[in-house]
Each structure stands twice: as C-alpha cells, then as structure tokens.
Design a protein around this motif. Structure first.
Motif, PDB file in Angstrom:
ATOM      1  N   GLY A 441       1.576  11.168  12.276  1.00  0.00           N
ATOM      2  CA  GLY A 441       0.597  12.087  11.708  1.00  0.00           C
ATOM      3  C   GLY A 441       0.037  11.611  10.388  1.00  0.00           C
ATOM      4  O   GLY A 441      -0.631  12.368   9.678  1.00  0.00           O
ATOM      5  N   LYS A 442       0.292  10.350  10.037  1.00  0.00           N
ATOM      6  CA  LYS A 442      -0.158   9.778   8.772  1.00  0.00           C
ATOM      7  C   LYS A 442      -1.082   8.588   9.033  1.00  0.00           C
ATOM      8  O   LYS A 442      -1.040   7.955  10.102  1.00  0.00           O
ATOM      9  CB  LYS A 442       1.045   9.305   7.945  1.00  0.00           C
ATOM     10  N   VAL A 443      -1.924   8.303   8.035  1.00  0.00           N
ATOM     11  CA  VAL A 443      -2.811   7.150   8.136  1.00  0.00           C
ATOM     12  C   VAL A 443      -1.982   5.867   8.065  1.00  0.00           C
ATOM     13  O   VAL A 443      -1.112   5.725   7.200  1.00  0.00           O
ATOM     14  CB  VAL A 443      -3.860   7.168   7.006  1.00  0.00           C
ATOM     15  N   SER A 444      -2.263   4.957   8.965  1.00  0.00           N
ATOM     16  CA  SER A 444      -1.544   3.689   9.029  1.00  0.00           C
ATOM     17  C   SER A 444      -2.348   2.615   8.297  1.00  0.00           C
ATOM     18  O   SER A 444      -3.493   2.340   8.651  1.00  0.00           O
ATOM     19  CB  SER A 444      -1.325   3.267  10.491  1.00  0.00           C
ATOM     20  N   THR A 445      -1.739   2.012   7.294  1.00  0.00           N
ATOM     21  CA  THR A 445      -2.437   0.993   6.496  1.00  0.00           C
ATOM     22  C   THR A 445      -2.795  -0.227   7.323  1.00  0.00           C
ATOM     23  O   THR A 445      -3.937  -0.699   7.287  1.00  0.00           O
ATOM     24  CB  THR A 445      -1.565   0.563   5.301  1.00  0.00           C
ATOM     25  N   TYR A 446      -1.829  -0.739   8.059  1.00  0.00           N
ATOM     26  CA  TYR A 446      -2.031  -1.990   8.803  1.00  0.00           C
ATOM     27  C   TYR A 446      -2.216  -1.777  10.302  1.00  0.00           C
ATOM     28  O   TYR A 446      -2.528  -2.728  11.024  1.00  0.00           O
ATOM     29  CB  TYR A 446      -0.843  -2.929   8.593  1.00  0.00           C
ATOM     30  N   GLY A 447      -2.014  -0.541  10.770  1.00  0.00           N
ATOM     31  CA  GLY A 447      -2.080  -0.299  12.198  1.00  0.00           C
ATOM     32  C   GLY A 447      -0.730  -0.556  12.853  1.00  0.00           C
ATOM     33  O   GLY A 447       0.258  -0.885  12.197  1.00  0.00           O
ATOM     34  N   ARG A 448      -0.707  -0.394  14.160  1.00  0.00           N
ATOM     35  CA  ARG A 448       0.518  -0.662  14.917  1.00  0.00           C
ATOM     36  C   ARG A 448       0.154  -1.427  16.171  1.00  0.00           C
ATOM     37  O   ARG A 448      -0.819  -1.108  16.855  1.00  0.00           O
ATOM     38  CB  ARG A 448       1.226   0.649  15.256  1.00  0.00           C
ATOM     39  N   MET A 449       0.949  -2.454  16.472  1.00  0.00           N
ATOM     40  CA  MET A 449       0.623  -3.380  17.561  1.00  0.00           C
ATOM     41  C   MET A 449       1.496  -3.145  18.785  1.00  0.00           C
ATOM     42  O   MET A 449       2.583  -2.559  18.701  1.00  0.00           O
ATOM     43  CB  MET A 449       0.823  -4.831  17.101  1.00  0.00           C
ATOM     44  N   GLU A 450       1.007  -3.656  19.887  1.00  0.00           N
ATOM     45  CA  GLU A 450       1.811  -3.793  21.096  1.00  0.00           C
ATOM     46  C   GLU A 450       1.617  -5.215  21.615  1.00  0.00           C
ATOM     47  O   GLU A 450       0.500  -5.744  21.592  1.00  0.00           O
ATOM     48  CB  GLU A 450       1.385  -2.797  22.172  1.00  0.00           C
ATOM     49  N   TRP A 451       2.719  -5.820  22.066  1.00  0.00           N
ATOM     50  CA  TRP A 451       2.606  -7.143  22.671  1.00  0.00           C
ATOM     51  C   TRP A 451       1.976  -7.018  24.052  1.00  0.00           C
ATOM     52  O   TRP A 451       2.246  -6.061  24.785  1.00  0.00           O
ATOM     53  CB  TRP A 451       3.979  -7.791  22.805  1.00  0.00           C
ATOM     54  N   THR A 452       1.148  -7.944  24.411  1.00  0.00           N
ATOM     55  CA  THR A 452       0.576  -7.975  25.761  1.00  0.00           C
ATOM     56  C   THR A 452       1.622  -8.489  26.740  1.00  0.00           C
ATOM     57  O   THR A 452       2.633  -9.077  26.333  1.00  0.00           O
ATOM     58  CB  THR A 452      -0.650  -8.901  25.812  1.00  0.00           C
ATOM     59  N   PRO A 453       1.417  -8.292  28.044  1.00  0.00           N
ATOM     60  CA  PRO A 453       2.357  -8.849  29.029  1.00  0.00           C
ATOM     61  C   PRO A 453       2.545 -10.362  28.873  1.00  0.00           C
ATOM     62  O   PRO A 453       3.655 -10.870  29.060  1.00  0.00           O
ATOM     63  CB  PRO A 453       1.707  -8.496  30.371  1.00  0.00           C
ATOM     64  N   LYS A 454       1.487 -11.062  28.499  1.00  0.00           N
ATOM     65  CA  LYS A 454       1.593 -12.503  28.293  1.00  0.00           C
ATOM     66  C   LYS A 454       2.541 -12.825  27.152  1.00  0.00           C
ATOM     67  O   LYS A 454       3.383 -13.734  27.250  1.00  0.00           O
ATOM     68  CB  LYS A 454       0.200 -13.080  27.999  1.00  0.00           C
ATOM     69  N   ALA A 455       2.440 -12.075  26.062  1.00  0.00           N
ATOM     70  CA  ALA A 455       3.337 -12.289  24.928  1.00  0.00           C
ATOM     71  C   ALA A 455       4.759 -11.868  25.272  1.00  0.00           C
ATOM     72  O   ALA A 455       5.721 -12.549  24.901  1.00  0.00           O
ATOM     73  CB  ALA A 455       2.839 -11.514  23.712  1.00  0.00           C
ATOM     74  N   ALA A 456       4.880 -10.740  25.984  1.00  0.00           N
ATOM     75  CA  ALA A 456       6.218 -10.260  26.345  1.00  0.00           C
ATOM     76  C   ALA A 456       6.949 -11.278  27.206  1.00  0.00           C
ATOM     77  O   ALA A 456       8.154 -11.499  27.052  1.00  0.00           O
ATOM     78  CB  ALA A 456       6.102  -8.925  27.075  1.00  0.00           C
ATOM     79  N   GLU A 457       6.216 -11.916  28.111  1.00  0.00           N
ATOM     80  CA  GLU A 457       6.827 -12.948  28.957  1.00  0.00           C
ATOM     81  C   GLU A 457       7.299 -14.132  28.115  1.00  0.00           C
ATOM     82  O   GLU A 457       8.374 -14.686  28.331  1.00  0.00           O
ATOM     83  CB  GLU A 457       5.822 -13.426  30.003  1.00  0.00           C
ATOM     84  N   ALA A 458       6.492 -14.495  27.130  1.00  0.00           N
ATOM     85  CA  ALA A 458       6.874 -15.606  26.253  1.00  0.00           C
ATOM     86  C   ALA A 458       8.076 -15.236  25.394  1.00  0.00           C
ATOM     87  O   ALA A 458       8.985 -16.048  25.174  1.00  0.00           O
ATOM     88  CB  ALA A 458       5.696 -15.999  25.376  1.00  0.00           C
ATOM     89  N   LEU A 459       8.094 -14.006  24.884  1.00  0.00           N
ATOM     90  CA  LEU A 459       9.220 -13.555  24.078  1.00  0.00           C
ATOM     91  C   LEU A 459      10.498 -13.540  24.895  1.00  0.00           C
ATOM     92  O   LEU A 459      11.585 -13.855  24.391  1.00  0.00           O
ATOM     93  CB  LEU A 459       8.940 -12.155  23.521  1.00  0.00           C
TER      94      LEU A 459
END
Length: 634
Positions: A441-459
C-alpha cells in the motif's frame, strides 16, 4: 609456531611502516592544483550524464585498482557499452596495503581506486591525491548530484566539505526505512557461528542420555558449554590436529571499518562487549572486562587444541575449502563469504525424492553468548559503506570517468547490472518505480521485479558464472544492496542456492539485531589537522592490536594472555587512545543528537528488554522455503 608468529608480526609491522612512509611523503601539490573545468561543462542536469557523451569522442581505457579481490570482468562490457569506457580491473595480491602504498609513494596511482583503510582515505582526500566526487559531478555529470544522498556525501566529505569517495554497501536512510517499515524486510547481520549439524545433534543426544533434563539452550550457548561440545566432537569423531576444530577467519594485517579479523569482531558482538555506557558515551571496547572474556575464550580454545596454529595463516580460500570438506566442527566469522562452498556441500547431501538434506552435509547457525548468558547484540548490515571508490589525480579523463560513476549508482545502472539490459528478457516489472505496491500500500521507489521463465531456468542451473555471462546478478564496487533486496520477489534476493544458504544462516539472529547506522557516525572533518591526527592514532592503535591478537590467543594460559593484553592496552594509550576516544565520542554524541536518539547500543538503554536466548534463535520463526526456481542438482 614461533616462526609463524614471527613472520606474522614482521609482515604486520612492515605494512604499517610502509604506510607511515607514504603518509609522510611529498604532497602532490594539494587540492588547489586539481582542475575541475578542463573539459566542457555544458550538461543538462535533467538528462543522464552518460547519455550526453559526444558520440565522436574516442573510446577510453582506464585502470581501476581494488585493494581486495574483485572479479570485475563480468561487468566491463556493460560499462563499455553505456559509457564508452573500457575498464581494466586490477586487484591487490596482498592484504597489507603494500601495493597501494607503493603506488602512493611513487605517484603511480591508477585512474580509479577502491580501498578500505581510513588513514589512507583521509590522506588521499586531504592531500590532493584524489578529486572531489561532487565537484566533478557539478562540472561533468550534474544528473549524479540528485543520486547522492545527504548522508552519503556527509560521511565521505573532506575538511573542505566536498565528497571524496563513493562507498560500496552504503545504506541510505530512505532505503532502510522503506525496506524495513514498508516492505517488512529484515537486515542481515555480518557475523555468525555455524556448526556441523550431525555433530551438534550427536552431542545433544549424548548429553540427554546422561540427563533427560539437559537444556541445550542454556548450556551450549555459553562459552563453557560450547568448548565442552567442541572437545567432545573432536574426541569422538577423531578430528585431526592438522585442521582446526573451531575455524577462525583470516588474520588481516590491516583493518577495514575497525575490523581486522571477523572472528574477533563476531565474538565481541556475541559476548556483548559494550560499545556505549549508561551515560551515552562511546566506549573503547578493547578496554573492557567483556573484551578480556572474549580473549580468554579464544585462548581456551587454542590451549584445548581446538584452534590450530595453522589457522593463523589461512586465507579466505583455505577456509572455504575446509568448510566444503566439512573439516571444522565450527566456524566463527562471516559465513556469507563461504556460502558458495556451503551450498555445494549441502547439494551433495540432498535427496531430491524427499527434499531433505542429511545432517552430515549441513552447517547450521547457532547462538553464542558470554558466560553470564546475556543475549547477543549483533550489528546489522545497514552500515555506511565498506570499501570506498576514489578518482585519483592521475585519472586521464575525469569528465568521462565521473559519468561511469553516475551510471553505476543510477537506478538504470543498478537494474541493468543485476536484472539485465532488456525488460522482458530476464525480468518484468511487477510494480513499476514510483507506483504504489499493492502488497504494501506504499509507493515503491525502485519497483518490484519478477524473473522471467528464461531467467528462472538459468537460476535453476546454479551456475553463477553462467548468470554473469548472461548479464544478470552482477555486482560492482557501487552496488546498492538495498536495491537488490527491495526489488526482489522475496525481499532477500534469494536467487540461487548460496543466497538461500546465507539467508538460512542469518535469520537465526533477526531477534538479536540492532541498527549499525548510529555506530557509523560521520567524523568531524572541519579541522584537517585534527582529522589527520585522529586517523593516524587509529592506525597506530589498530597496529598494536593486530600484533597482540595472535599472541593473546596463543598464550600458554590465561595469566600469560592477560599480561600480553595489559601491555598492548598500555601501548595504545601511549599512542594516543585517550585523545582518539575523545574525538570519537564527540562525533558519536553529535550524531545521536542529530538522529534524535539517546542511545545507539541497545543494552545501554535502561528500557532495553533482552530477547530470549535459544540455541537456534529465530530460525524456526523466520525461515522461508527454498524458492522453486533453485535447483539442488549437482
């Protein structure tokens, strides 16, 4: 053993003698000879400075020296693509400042340096060896000025009020507040105590067989119980004398942020060596009974053959290898430095069918206290920097290099280094920067990310080097740790197994943490002579303790240890410890007044309520599952 100690002391003294020689050498001409307007200063402060580089300007190659080991090859391509500057990273081969001191004495400093030593930093800033960061930004990168927080500038300003360095691991006040209050994240502690889980469980079972009412929370957490446990493990499992049963961190020959040995600093926090008295005064920790108890504990470990003389020459790699092979029963220090090896070890004992890891391959963190059983007080990570990057007077094109710094500290630079260059390839925004996060419920300074399936596979492949090659999860000397955690899906940037291992070992101590910020007060830089004198005394004091520390550990008994301690303490007062302490206390009290607090060290506060001491602390309360994109495969 005598030869080893003699070599250690000689190296220590040589390092400090070299530093003293360089500090007394000829000044390069002083700050007044540094030109801040030798290139065009026609830049729009509302446009990123690196985007205003003349496309016809030639590419530039610079040397960036780091006074510690840094593997920077994975970031150079990104820097070159964005700024046209090709960076050649050069890391120190030793830990005694020899290379850096030689550069200073011979006027051979490279374009950019990253260092940790206070005295050297003050010398370089005050004597005209380095440019002021904010003055360069005013001339050539005005977009950078809004990215430097007031506290960052103040902390690294010289006596002229200008800022001479950019720090790694600098936690800005606004980021700390958003992360802790809005996002609900916990700061990690720098130090921990980890033990092999199988040996620990065996000792507990042994004690309970003798006494069903045995209380591991009350017994093992105290020094006598820990030592008995370590002796029992060594005896019953035949641990070799060639490897330490209780492993300590490397014994460095110089200090960074008051620390020259992580094990000593860790025990000072676990044993509640006071940092502040009931009247709110800063304390000289080495001149306390609690510090003596820390040294008695280490001396007992050594004389019980639980610490070996060979440990005194261990490097970080030596410790990592020992932990990988499970040789030590316990390690006291900063286990995050060895999380990769701990992860490899756990993978070897992991059963994919059951999802469990056997105890033999698992190290777990435990709580350790002083003999009184006082709850430990552990400083969190949220400090005012670890290493400091400076642009030297020998820099070839300061107008271009300051734009590199601007890029690296910018949101774009942080994002592209960590998440990749292109949105949609390896990451997507769950919350955009400046938007309201529906979860908080607060303003996010930098935002919030999600890894894509391509990144998740690499991780999931657990190949950190391959991730760097892909252009994700990369770090620099100017990485904002808060950025990576504030933008991560889980608040802790747990992206591969070793980052989960780090979380696992740190969450034990969340209830024992306190803010490092008030203890990293800015120094009074208004008096150049006084600042120089302070930094010289600090280096002299550190040299005394660096020399005495291994002597105290290896003393024949507690009486001999105390004699060495008394001599060392007296020497520090001869070096000016009283004047040094007065300077610190003045800065400390002024900063607390600015922060609006009466106490910085919780136990000094009469209203402090200690948390319950348990062997595993808050591990069961704060533990989170391993993210599904993390693989246990070899």
């Amino acid at each position: 053993m005598k030869k080893l100690f003699k070599a250690f002391v000689c190296l220590s003294l040589a390092g400090f003698m070299t530093a003293s020689v360089s500090a007394c050498g000829d000044r390069p001409g002083g700050r007044e000879n540094l030109d801040y307007n030798q290139y065009s200063t026609d830049y729009d402060p509302n446009v990123n400075s690196w985007e205003q580089i003349d496309p016809d300007d030639e590419d530039l190659e610079i040397t960036w020296f780091t006074n510690y080991t840094f593997y920077g090859s994975k970031i150079v391509d990104l820097i070159r693509e964005r700024t046209g500057v090709n960076v050649k990273f050069q890391s120190a081969m030793t830990t005694d400042n020899t290379e850096l001191n030689t550069m200073i004495a011979g006027d051979m400093l490279p374009d950019v340096i990253t260092i940790g030593d206070l005295r050297t930093r003050v010398q370089l800033a005050e004597e005209g060896y380095c440019y002021a960061i904010d003055r360069l930004a005013e001339s050539y990168a005005p977009s950078m000025l809004k990215r430097i927080s007031p506290e960052h500038k103040r902390y690294y300003s010289g006596s002229d009020g200008y800022m001479y360095g950019l720090a790694s691991n600098f936690y800005n006040d606004d980021d700390i507040a958003e992360y802790e209050n809005d996002i609900g994240g916990h700061q990690f502690m720098n130090y921990d105590v980890i033990v092999r889980k199988d040996y620990l469980n065996a000792f507990i079972a042994y004690k309970k067989a003798q006494d069903p009412d045995f209380d591991e929370d009350a017994y093992i957490t105290r020094p006598a119980g820990f030592i008995e446990m370590a002796k029992w493990v060594k005896s019953n499992y035949g641990l070799k004398n060639s490897n330490p049963t209780v492993c300590l961190s490397p014994f460095n020959l110089t200090a960074t942020n008051d620390c020259f040995n992580y094990s000593l600093s860790a025990l000072m926090e676990f044993f509640c060596v006071p940092q502040e008295d009931a009247d709110g005064n800063y304390l000289y920790q080495y001149d306390t009974e609690e510090f003596v108890e820390v040294m008695e504990f280490l001396n007992d470990l050594y004389n019980a053959n639980l610490i070996t003389s060979g440990n005194f020459s261990y490097t970080r790699d030596n410790i990592s290898t020992n932990l990988l092979n499970g040789y030590p029963f316990a390690y006291i220090g900063a286990s995050q430095q060895h999380a990769a090896q701990l992860g490899v070890r756990e993978k070897k004992g992991h059963d994919d069918k059951t999802g469990e890891t056997d105890d033999e391959h698992t190290y777990v963190s435990i709580v350790l206290t002083n003999s009184a059983g006082d709850a430990p007080l552990l400083c969190d990570y949220a400090g005012r920097g670890l290493y400091v990057t400076m642009i030297t007077k020998n820099c070839k094109r300061v107008d271009r290099v300051i734009k590199v710094m601007d890029y690296l500290i910018s949101e774009q630079g942080q994002r592209e280094a960590y998440y990749g260059k292109n949105e949609g390839e390896y990451y997507t925004y769950k919350v955009k920067p400046g938007e309201t996060d529906p979860e908080t419920g607060k303003v996010s300074t930098y935002g919030r990310m999600e890894w894509t399936p391509k990144a998740a596979e690499a991780l999931r492949a657990n190949n950190v080097s391959a991730l760097y090659d892909m252009g994700i999860t990369r770090t620099t000397m100017l990485t904002n740790i808060m950025y990576t955690r504030m933008t991560s899906p889980d608040k802790y940037a747990i992206n591969w197994l070793q980052t989960w291992i780090e979380f696992k070992n740190k969450c034990t101590y969340f209830d024992y943490a306190f803010s490092r910020v008030p203890m990293r007060y800015p120094l009074d830089t208004s008096d150049q002579k006084g600042l120089n004198e302070y930094s010289e005394i600090q280096s002299d004091i550190e040299a005394v303790w660096i020399e005495a520390y291994p002597q105290m550990i290896m003393a024949s008994d507690k009486k001999a240890m105390k004699e060495i301690y008394d001599r060392a303490l007296a020497r520090t007062y001869e070096k000016g410890a009283e004047k040094w302490l007065a300077f610190r206390n003045k800065c400390f009290k002024e900063y607390k007044q600015e922060l609006g607090i009466s106490y910085a060290w919780p136990k000094a506060d009469p209203e402090y309520v200690a948390p319950e001491v348990t062997l595993f602390g808050g591990a069961s309360k704060y533990m989170i599952d391993v993210p599904e994109y993390i693989s246990w495969a070899e």
